[in-house]
Design an enzyme around this catalytic site. Sequence first.
Site, PDB file in Angstrom:
ATOM      1  N   HIS A   5       0.836  -1.204   0.000  1.00 30.88           N
ATOM      2  CA  HIS A   5       0.000   0.000   0.000  1.00 30.88           C
ATOM      3  C   HIS A   5       0.874   1.259   0.000  1.00 30.88           C
ATOM      4  CE1 HIS A   5      -2.786  -2.901   2.217  1.00 30.88           C
ATOM      5  NE2 HIS A   5      -3.538  -2.517   1.203  1.00 30.88           N
ATOM      6  N   SER A  42      -2.866  -7.989   3.273  1.00 30.51           N
ATOM      7  CA  SER A  42      -3.408  -7.886   4.636  1.00 30.51           C
ATOM      8  C   SER A  42      -3.825  -9.261   5.144  1.00 30.51           C
ATOM      9  CB  SER A  42      -4.624  -6.958   4.651  1.00 30.51           C
ATOM     10  OG  SER A  42      -4.278  -5.714   4.092  1.00 30.51           O
TER      11      SER A  42
HETATM   12  P1  AMP Z   1      -6.656  -3.694  -0.332  1.00 30.01           P
HETATM   13  O1  AMP Z   1      -6.393  -2.909   0.895  1.00 30.01           O
HETATM   14  O2  AMP Z   1      -6.267  -5.125  -0.226  1.00 30.01           O
HETATM   15  O3  AMP Z   1      -8.042  -3.482  -0.871  1.00 30.01           O
HETATM   16  O4  AMP Z   1      -5.675  -3.109  -1.455  1.00 30.01           O
HETATM   17  C1  AMP Z   1      -5.670  -1.748  -1.763  1.00 30.01           C
HETATM   18  C2  AMP Z   1      -4.781  -1.513  -2.956  1.00 30.01           C
HETATM   19  O5  AMP Z   1      -3.464  -1.961  -2.660  1.00 30.01           O
HETATM   20  C3  AMP Z   1      -5.220  -2.277  -4.204  1.00 30.01           C
HETATM   21  O6  AMP Z   1      -5.024  -1.445  -5.340  1.00 30.01           O
HETATM   22  C4  AMP Z   1      -4.279  -3.458  -4.214  1.00 30.01           C
HETATM   23  O7  AMP Z   1      -4.059  -3.988  -5.508  1.00 30.01           O
HETATM   24  C5  AMP Z   1      -3.020  -2.817  -3.679  1.00 30.01           C
HETATM   25  N1  AMP Z   1      -2.101  -3.827  -3.124  1.00 30.01           N
HETATM   26  C6  AMP Z   1      -2.364  -4.714  -2.145  1.00 30.01           C
HETATM   27  N2  AMP Z   1      -1.289  -5.517  -1.946  1.00 30.01           N
HETATM   28  C7  AMP Z   1      -0.328  -5.102  -2.803  1.00 30.01           C
HETATM   29  C8  AMP Z   1       1.004  -5.523  -3.086  1.00 30.01           C
HETATM   30  N3  AMP Z   1       1.577  -6.542  -2.441  1.00 30.01           N
HETATM   31  N4  AMP Z   1       1.700  -4.870  -4.042  1.00 30.01           N
HETATM   32  C9  AMP Z   1       1.124  -3.830  -4.717  1.00 30.01           C
HETATM   33  N5  AMP Z   1      -0.129  -3.397  -4.505  1.00 30.01           N
HETATM   34  C10 AMP Z   1      -0.851  -4.015  -3.564  1.00 30.01           C
END
Ligand code: AMP
Length: 305
Positions: A49, A199
Amino acid sequence: MPIIHQQISALRADLQLYRGSKSDHPSDKSEGRHRIALVPTMGNLHDGHLELVRIAKQQADIVVVSIFVNPTQFGEGEDLDSYPRTLDKDVEKLATVGADYVFAPSTEEMYPVLPPPTAVIAGAIADQLCGRSRPGHFDGMGIVVSKLFNIVQPDVAVFGQKDYQQLAIIKQLVRDLSYPIEIIEAPIIRAEDGLALSSRNQYLSKAERQIAPVLHQELQRLAQQLQSSQLHSQQVAALDVLLTDTHKRITEAGFVIDYLEVKTEQLTPVVTTENFNKEKPNLIVLVAAQLGRARLLDNQLVTVS
Ligand code: AMP
């Protein structure tokens, strides 16, 4: 420290001060006015993130990070209630990368009526991969992203390639609903052993955490095999053999695979040898697999030409 807002009206009022006023951002895209970037998240932030925020800072003067565990994208029996909520820690982390605003609304603020009677339908692209085992997930994601776009009205929004299908659906949403927003894709950030940060990794036991990098290793292995095969007719026919072998190896490591598929970069099927040899599309290998309590996602691009 970033400024935290829970109310849509308060965030809008602050952002209005910047809109249209002069910027001294080094990016030549700013054309002299402030640019606003949005990074949507569900919180429990990790380095993946934070990398999105760093990218957003390069693109805009003001970076808004939304933190909202969106109920409309969780299905029955999924982890909506147990999803980790760590707002204070998240805000501290965001301060280290220079986020300007955190938008952390309540469910009632985002959804005066839940479920909302107005729908965003992601369509056929959402019927495959994650959408097959999580029906309605991408429609729920679509409505929350639409709302965030309308609330923040950013010039640019940053999303991770880790959620590859989500990213494809967001690009479709921007095209179909004419949002004047540039979508920036951020590469997958991984732990040193290759596991994509997520997460949900914290649901893994110690033993499972040791096994988890196998997913990335096997995707890399399959991607290398696809790359070196150059995909002429016989090898396209052999795609199933390669997939079956990888499926077996991941399963033997202890995962329960939801899907393991090779698609074109646009998420269309690898249909025929003819379309393959003519168009030489880049490919992507995508996987979702359960390891203990954690549903893990990963993907690997294969550049063919
Ligand atoms: P989330 O909090 O899981 O909904 O993710 C929020 C944003 O962070 C989304 O655009 C995900 O694709 C991105 N994201 C989550 N994990 C990663 C990671 N390991 N590398 C790059 N982007 C990530």
